[in-house]
Design a protein around this motif. Structure first.
Motif, short mmCIF file in Angstrom:
data_model
loop_
_atom_site.label_atom_id
_atom_site.label_comp_id
_atom_site.label_asym_id
_atom_site.label_seq_id
_atom_site.Cartn_x
_atom_site.Cartn_y
_atom_site.Cartn_z
N TRP A 285 41.88 8.19 16.55
CA TRP A 285 41.95 9.20 15.68
C TRP A 285 42.87 8.85 14.33
CZ3 TRP A 285 39.99 12.99 13.08
CH2 TRP A 285 40.79 13.82 12.39
N LYS A 286 43.79 8.02 14.80
CA LYS A 286 44.75 7.66 13.81
C LYS A 286 44.26 6.89 12.68
CE LYS A 286 49.13 5.67 13.01
NZ LYS A 286 50.59 4.70 13.76
N ARG B 124 40.89 6.87 12.07
CA ARG B 124 39.90 7.77 11.33
C ARG B 124 40.43 8.57 10.45
NH1 ARG B 124 37.37 11.31 14.90
NH2 ARG B 124 37.55 9.53 16.43
N SER B 125 41.57 9.31 10.65
CA SER B 125 42.48 10.43 9.93
C SER B 125 42.83 9.75 8.44
CB SER B 125 43.42 10.92 10.73
OG SER B 125 44.40 9.79 10.83
N THR B 126 43.02 8.23 8.58
CA THR B 126 43.29 7.54 7.45
C THR B 126 42.20 7.49 6.42
OG1 THR B 126 44.82 6.33 8.80
CG2 THR B 126 44.10 5.06 6.48
N LEU C 50 39.99 9.71 6.46
CA LEU C 50 39.75 11.23 6.12
C LEU C 50 40.66 11.56 4.74
CD1 LEU C 50 38.86 13.33 9.09
CD2 LEU C 50 37.42 11.88 7.77
N LYS C 51 41.81 10.74 4.67
CA LYS C 51 42.74 10.88 3.30
C LYS C 51 42.77 10.32 2.50
CE LYS C 51 46.18 12.18 7.35
NZ LYS C 51 47.34 12.05 7.75
N GLN D 275 34.76 14.25 12.34
CA GLN D 275 35.62 15.06 12.99
C GLN D 275 36.48 15.70 11.57
OE1 GLN D 275 37.46 13.20 16.33
NE2 GLN D 275 36.73 14.95 17.40
N ILE D 276 35.65 15.96 10.42
CA ILE D 276 36.25 16.43 9.04
C ILE D 276 36.68 17.95 9.54
CG2 ILE D 276 35.93 16.85 6.81
CD1 ILE D 276 33.67 14.94 6.56
N PRO D 277 37.98 18.20 9.20
CA PRO D 277 38.56 19.58 9.55
C PRO D 277 38.00 20.61 8.54
CG PRO D 277 40.11 18.12 8.51
CD PRO D 277 39.01 17.46 8.66
#
Length: 455
Positions: A124-125, A127-129, A131-132, A166-168
């Motif tokens: 997730w860490k 993948r979240s990069t 998304l940002k 898993q886009i919020p």
């Protein structure tokens, strides 16, 4: 651009690789190669009439010529080659950085889907990069503007890709993330009649993964609920026209059951009763081959129908009998799911002992929830472990349950305790341990009720 091309090894996601010829190298991209990170007759039941919400009835925004993107065939082929040959998410982000203004809706959706394929197994860490990343945000912003131009397949692919990444989409009230879902939903509502079974099932699956019950905006939650019901109604129409495959039936039922489980008060179970009944009717037709459907489709469909409150005894009988005859084709969790559905309907399979024997034969694969569910179902049917043929099952299952005791959740403890009691297996160490744990849980519950409310 460099005029040279090179041959590189591309992972196809299953551990193998294939040679491919790379497109002309892009000067602005890193020269090093990055590693890859690696998816019958139907009862006449009424289709629920779900009217689009006022927001969905609004006219779609005007699309500028700049949002249409490139219509040059050579340019399209070049972009497609680069997407295909991308080895990691950063490769795709580099393409976006260089070429976003050329992206047609096809390219935009392709880029998002490629990111989903390359990023689905990332921690997730990491993948979240992604998304940002600014280029990712710009991609989604272009998708928002192009949404009215997307065809049903592209709309379904976009929703599915958002779920995989898993886009919020439900976490914010402002910004690009909050704008994307309304844009896709407006286009989906407008084109719903053109959706085929794969489009419907993929989109519903996406909603199940995106978890609309977590939406911070009540209006967005209501809008998504309306779209889900519209999709369910269209799925029922496809079923009645015999235009839905077994795989799509399974995905639709699983998705609706998951949405219901996440938000029992949403009314999804009641509103989707028609599509569940139609699906069950199709699955029990004489021309339907469970061998062709496969164990996962059979198990998921039966489990989901039961989860949504629909009990079709013929479907349960067909599923249980098929699994009992073909245990080698079924994973233990699939058999457990079908047995859970049978227990919920109080339908005792003729070959219950055969199914239990198959599960016991794979006892090491049982998880805490599996053990609790199995003994609970066997308790419902008053399964007799004292019969000579069944004693070996108890000798296998009881030690496994004891191994998992400390991992059981409170609800699983009580299920296992109740199951052992109903099967009259109380003279053993495990039952004594469970008795002590249940007593402690009752004391904690009583203390919680007596505790004064916090000021």
């Amino acid at each position: 651009r460099s005029s040279r091309s090179s041959t590189i090894s591309i992972s196809n996601g299953n551990g193998t690789s294939a040679a491919a010829t790379a497109a002309p190298a892009r000067r602005s991209r890193a020269a090093t190669t990055r590693s890859s990170n690696g998816s019958a007759a139907v009862a006449a039941v009424a289709v629920p009439a779900v009217e689009p919400s006022p927001q969905q009835q609004q006219q779609p925004p005007e699309v500028s010529q700049a949002d249409v993107g490139s219509d040059d065939p050579d340019s399209d082929r070049e972009l497609q080659a680069e997407f295909h040959e991308s080895q990691c998410c950063q490769d795709v982000l580099d393409i976006i950085a260089d070429e976003l203004n050329r992206f047609s809706p096809f390219h935009t959706v392709t880029a998002l889907n490629r990111l989903a394929k390359l990023g689905r197994n990332l921690p997730w860490k990491e993948r979240s990069t992604v998304l940002k990343d600014t280029n990712f945000i710009l991609l989604l912003d272009r998708l928002v503007r192009q949404a009215p131009l997307l065809n049903p397949f592209q709309l379904a692919t976009s929703a599915y890709s958002c779920a995989v990444l898993q886009i919020p989409l439900y976490s914010l009230k402002t910004g690009t993330f909050s704008m994307l879902l309304p844009a896709l939903e407006a286009a989906t509502s407008a084109q719903l009649k053109q959706f085929n079974d794969r489009d419907v099932s993929s989109t519903l699956y996406a909603y199940a993964q995106l978890k609309p019950h977590t939406a911070v905006d009540p209006q967005q939650k209501q809008q998504s609920h309306s779209i889900v019901l519209q999709l369910a109604g269209h799925a029922q129409s496809l079923l009645m026209k015999k235009e839905m495959s077994g795989q799509s039936i399974s995905m639709v039922l699983w998705s609706l059951a998951t949405l219901h489980s996440n938000s029992p008060s949403s009314g999804i179970a009641t509103s989707s009763s028609g599509v569940v009944a139609a699906a069950a009717q199709q699955l029990i037709q004489s021309d339907v081959s469970y061998d062709q459907l496969g164990s996962q489709v059979v198990a998921n469909s039966i489990w989901a129908a039961a989860k949504l409150g629909h009990s079709d005894l013929q479907l349960l009988q067909n599923g249980c009998d098929w699994m009992a005859r073909n245990p080698q084709k079924c994973r233990v969790q699939e058999v457990l799911n079908v047995l859970w559905a049978a227990g919920a309907a109080r339908y005792r399979p003729k070959l219950l002992a055969t199914l239990a024997k198959h599960i016991a034969g794979q006892s090491k694969a049982l998880k805490p929830a599996d053990v609790a569910s199995l003994f609970h179902v066997l308790g419902i049917f008053g399964f007799d472990f004292d019969l000579p043929a069944n004693k070996p099952l108890l000798q296998t299952l009881l030690p496994r349950a004891a191994e998992l005791l400390l991992q059981l959740k409170p609800s699983e403890v009580t299920s296992l305790y109740w199951g052992l009691g109903m099967t009259k297996q109380v003279d053993n160490t495990l039952f004594q341990q469970l008795t002590a744990v249940v007593a402690k849980l009752q004391q904690q519950a009583a203390a919680g009720q007596q505790r004064p409310p916090q000021q």
